[in-house]
Design a protein around this motif. Sequence first.
Motif, PDB file in Angstrom:
ATOM      1  N   CYS A  39      -4.538   3.694   9.937  1.00 62.41           N
ATOM      2  CA  CYS A  39      -4.249   2.269   9.749  1.00 62.41           C
ATOM      3  C   CYS A  39      -2.837   1.951  10.241  1.00 62.41           C
ATOM      4  O   CYS A  39      -2.035   2.842  10.522  1.00 62.41           O
ATOM      5  CB  CYS A  39      -4.375   1.900   8.276  1.00 62.41           C
ATOM      6  SG  CYS A  39      -3.098   2.653   7.236  1.00 62.41           S
ATOM      7  N   TYR A  92       0.836  -1.185   0.000  1.00 62.63           N
ATOM      8  CA  TYR A  92       0.000   0.000   0.000  1.00 62.63           C
ATOM      9  C   TYR A  92       0.882   1.250   0.000  1.00 62.63           C
ATOM     10  O   TYR A  92       2.030   1.205   0.426  1.00 62.63           O
ATOM     11  CB  TYR A  92      -0.934   0.006   1.212  1.00 62.63           C
ATOM     12  CG  TYR A  92      -1.749  -1.255   1.282  1.00 62.63           C
ATOM     13  CD1 TYR A  92      -2.827  -1.461   0.430  1.00 62.63           C
ATOM     14  CD2 TYR A  92      -1.397  -2.275   2.160  1.00 62.63           C
ATOM     15  CE1 TYR A  92      -3.566  -2.635   0.463  1.00 62.63           C
ATOM     16  CE2 TYR A  92      -2.131  -3.461   2.201  1.00 62.63           C
ATOM     17  CZ  TYR A  92      -3.209  -3.635   1.347  1.00 62.63           C
ATOM     18  OH  TYR A  92      -3.923  -4.792   1.370  1.00 62.63           O
ATOM     19  N   THR A  97      -3.535   3.726   0.976  1.00 60.13           N
ATOM     20  CA  THR A  97      -4.399   3.101  -0.025  1.00 60.13           C
ATOM     21  C   THR A  97      -4.989   1.769   0.447  1.00 60.13           C
ATOM     22  O   THR A  97      -5.717   1.126  -0.304  1.00 60.13           O
ATOM     23  CB  THR A  97      -3.623   2.877  -1.339  1.00 60.13           C
ATOM     24  OG1 THR A  97      -2.487   2.044  -1.082  1.00 60.13           O
ATOM     25  CG2 THR A  97      -3.191   4.200  -1.959  1.00 60.13           C
ATOM     26  N   CYS A  98      -4.728   1.365   1.684  1.00 62.12           N
ATOM     27  CA  CYS A  98      -5.247   0.084   2.178  1.00 62.12           C
ATOM     28  C   CYS A  98      -6.741   0.179   2.487  1.00 62.12           C
ATOM     29  O   CYS A  98      -7.268   1.265   2.739  1.00 62.12           O
ATOM     30  CB  CYS A  98      -4.478  -0.375   3.416  1.00 62.12           C
ATOM     31  SG  CYS A  98      -4.912   0.505   4.938  1.00 62.12           S
ATOM     32  N   PRO A  99      -7.431  -0.954   2.480  1.00 60.99           N
ATOM     33  CA  PRO A  99      -8.866  -0.953   2.781  1.00 60.99           C
ATOM     34  C   PRO A  99      -9.194  -0.453   4.189  1.00 60.99           C
ATOM     35  O   PRO A  99     -10.204   0.213   4.394  1.00 60.99           O
ATOM     36  CB  PRO A  99      -9.274  -2.421   2.628  1.00 60.99           C
ATOM     37  CG  PRO A  99      -8.203  -3.043   1.790  1.00 60.99           C
ATOM     38  CD  PRO A  99      -6.953  -2.276   2.060  1.00 60.99           C
ATOM     39  N   ALA A 153      -9.496   3.335   4.505  1.00 60.62           N
ATOM     40  CA  ALA A 153     -10.727   3.852   3.906  1.00 60.62           C
ATOM     41  C   ALA A 153     -11.949   3.541   4.770  1.00 60.62           C
ATOM     42  O   ALA A 153     -12.888   4.329   4.833  1.00 60.62           O
ATOM     43  CB  ALA A 153     -10.910   3.264   2.513  1.00 60.62           C
ATOM     44  N   LYS A 154     -11.910   2.406   5.464  1.00 57.41           N
ATOM     45  CA  LYS A 154     -13.078   1.941   6.214  1.00 57.41           C
ATOM     46  C   LYS A 154     -13.213   2.572   7.601  1.00 57.41           C
ATOM     47  O   LYS A 154     -14.310   2.865   8.048  1.00 57.41           O
ATOM     48  CB  LYS A 154     -13.017   0.419   6.357  1.00 57.41           C
ATOM     49  CG  LYS A 154     -14.212  -0.192   7.030  1.00 57.41           C
ATOM     50  CD  LYS A 154     -14.138  -1.701   7.023  1.00 57.41           C
ATOM     51  CE  LYS A 154     -15.368  -2.299   7.700  1.00 57.41           C
ATOM     52  NZ  LYS A 154     -15.331  -3.750   7.682  1.00 57.41           N
TER      53      LYS A 154
END
Length: 148
Positions: A71, A47, A60-62, A65-66
Amino acid sequence: MTTPLANLETTSRVRKRAQYEALEFELQNGDVRVRNGSYADPENHEYTVCIEDDLPTACTCPADAKYSEACKHRVAVALRRPILDAVRHHQLLADGGETVQPSNQVRDHKENSEEQPEIDESDCDCADFSSDFPCWECYRTGRRDLPE
């Protein structure tokens, strides 16, 4: 002086994972590519962490975003002052600024494996973690061990 980690909202679980997982870092055009070697397929766990004003601001990791907190990739970069220093140096050069001489406080431990690097106490982030878990600099230099 506040540390970059102090400016990130995150959980203690994420802080711990950012320290003990086998993360690899690569400078890429003023950002940092973080690859997680803890997985059997690390190429699928890469990422990009964006850095603005010496602070990891996005990934850019999920998970980034979540969730509203930072993160583990952003936290991992914030924990490693030499990476942030390298990004700042690159960004200064890209912006046409003057270069900043790297600090001699932390030397590459591969240069002389018998001699431990000198660490400035301001590089220690142990206070930001639970009492049984060391920051990266204390672990890397052997000042503190990981809990069993």
